[in-house]
Design a protein around this motif. Structure first.
Motif, short mmCIF file in Angstrom:
data_model
loop_
_atom_site.label_atom_id
_atom_site.label_comp_id
_atom_site.label_asym_id
_atom_site.label_seq_id
_atom_site.Cartn_x
_atom_site.Cartn_y
_atom_site.Cartn_z
N GLN A 107 0.97 -1.36 0.02
CA GLN A 107 -0.05 0.12 0.02
C GLN A 107 0.88 1.16 0.00
O GLN A 107 0.65 2.45 -0.78
CB GLN A 107 -0.89 -0.12 1.27
CG GLN A 107 -1.75 1.13 1.21
CD GLN A 107 -2.94 1.13 0.20
OE1 GLN A 107 -2.97 0.23 -0.65
NE2 GLN A 107 -3.51 2.36 0.06
N THR A 153 2.48 2.05 -3.29
CA THR A 153 1.19 2.51 -4.05
C THR A 153 0.99 3.75 -4.10
O THR A 153 0.98 4.49 -5.08
CB THR A 153 0.06 1.85 -4.02
OG1 THR A 153 0.44 0.33 -4.35
CG2 THR A 153 -1.13 2.10 -5.00
N VAL A 175 -1.61 5.66 5.15
CA VAL A 175 -1.65 4.13 5.11
C VAL A 175 -2.08 3.45 6.44
O VAL A 175 -2.91 2.62 6.57
CB VAL A 175 -0.14 3.19 4.43
CG1 VAL A 175 -0.24 1.96 4.88
CG2 VAL A 175 -0.12 3.75 3.04
#
Length: 422
Positions: A197, A200, A417
């Motif tokens: 994550q 990304t 996140v």
């Protein structure tokens, strides 16, 4: 063994998922950033054929011996507190992670991705590729909010910065990197899912997933500490940060403001001078030069001011000695270097450990490349302790409120996140 791959992003996900089942893995991803000094796009070192675990005292000596024993590829990390070996310094602040100061391993399997080519280096490369290809990617599902806590309140941070500026006014130091920790206890996370994550949300050129037993380093670093290419050493310190804007014209204006901001220029040039001085310890006389000064590089959340300093390596000087001669990196210390490190030990409230250190590799041709461990989560799954540091440069002209906001800006991707601060 060179193997064609149809879907490279999926292959990388499968390879990392397979690799994460081993006791040790080092995944280094450039995220397709253009880099004239890069040797590959992605490197995955998997499994332990040999390893060295060391603490400040004789750590670089142990690493030198390990390197002689393992002249091929090795990967690992150098903790910031190796400063206690390179200089007469100490670290007494609390440490919730308990990582060693140095850890390197020679991998059982190595995967090197360059462009659309995948090279697998192993005793049975085809078997490794087949095992990766057979992986069924598991969906992580929604990530639970962790809620990091801060070691400093906003007012405590501002008061500390004002105290540091009194030292600057007295001439004790010129600039320093003051860091604060955000942390969570009793934290249970899925490190692979968190890294995926994070990578990304904030893809950066020195992103890292590093696992050693119960210890994890999940990084989105934009900064190179030191690289060796043939007889050349390259350092690229970052000093100067500005938040990006979704509007193109406004974003361009922010870039220009960063390029001409007196405080940002001041802190960058002071650290460039420090890096130049550090490199003279390893350089052939007269070869240290700044090839780029005040370069503005753009990432997903921020613009950064990056300078590039290079030199020719002295003949007969080992790669490990060249690293030791410049460690810790000037962008994370300050100037003068030793005085700044001593002072930050007094003002900071937690041991930096791997944060402000470096992760990277030495290759079989004895080149190397190490990042700066910033924008990085550290996690000890056995102790269930999660840690993230952020720092900013404090100068005479620094505005304490703005420096606090800069720390939060640098933490933005991690906080996104993990679900923000408590």
């Amino acid at each position: 063994m060179i193997i064609p791959v149809n879907d490279l992003p999926v292959f990388k996900q499968k390879a990392l998922q397979w690799a994460s089942s081993f006791d040790a893995v080092c995944y280094l991803d450039s995220n397709n950033f253009t880099d004239q000094y890069g040797k590959f796009d992605t490197l995955i070192a998997i499994g332990v054929a040999d390893e060295v675990i060391a603490y400040a005292g004789d750590a670089f000596e142990q690493l030198e011996a390990f390197r002689e024993r393992n002249p091929g590829w090795i990967t690992g990390f150098l903790g910031y507190d190796l400063k206690n070996e390179t200089e007469q310094l100490t670290s007494a602040n609390p440490d919730g992670l308990l990582f060693p100061d140095l850890y390197f391993f020679a991998p059982q399997h190595l995967i090197i991705i360059t462009g659309d080519q995948v090279q697998v280096v192993s005793d049975n490369s085809k078997h490794v590729f087949d095992l990766i290809d057979q992986q069924q990617l598991t969906a992580a599902g929604p990530l639970p909010a962790i809620g990091l806590k801060a070691r400093f309140s906003r007012q405590e941070y501002i008061k500390a910065v004002q105290g540091i500026q009194e030292h600057i006014n007295r001439g004790d130091i010129y600039v320093t990197n003051f860091c604060q920790e955000f942390f969570a206890e009793n934290a249970r996370i899925n490190p692979l899912a968190i890294f995926t994550q994070l990578n990304t949300v904030s893809p950066n050129p020195f992103s890292t997933f590093f696992k050693w037993k119960d210890n994890y380093i999940l990084g989105a670093s934009p900064e190179r500490f030191l690289a060796k290419r043939g007889s050349k050493l390259i350092s690229q310190p970052i000093k100067g940060t500005a938040k990006r804007d979704a509007d193109t014209q406004t974003d361009e204006l922010i870039k220009q403001q960063l390029r001409n901001h007196p405080k940002e220029l001041q802190e960058n040039v002071m650290i460039v001078d420090l890096v130049r001085n550090d490199l003279t310890r390893s350089a052939k006389q007269g070869t240290v030069e700044t090839t780029e000064l005040f370069g503005i590089h753009s990432f997903k959340y921020v613009h950064q001011m990056i300078s590039t300093v290079i030199c020719e390596l002295q003949e007969g000087l080992s790669a490990i000695q060249a690293i030791k001669n410049t460690f810790p990196m000037g962008s994370m210390t300050g100037a003068p270097k030793i005085s700044s490190m001593m002072l930050m030990e007094q003002y900071e409230r937690s041991k930096r450990g791997v944060y402000s250190g470096a992760i990277g590799y030495l290759s079989e041709d004895n080149d190397f490349d190490f990042n700066v461990v910033i924008r990085t989560l550290l996690y000890n799954s056995d102790r269930q302790y999660l840690s993230f540091h952020a720092g900013s440069a404090i100068t005479y002209h620094a505005d304490a409120q703005k420096e606090y906001e800069e720390c939060l800006l640098k933490a933005q991707a991690v906080l996104e996140v993990l679900g923000g601060l408590k």
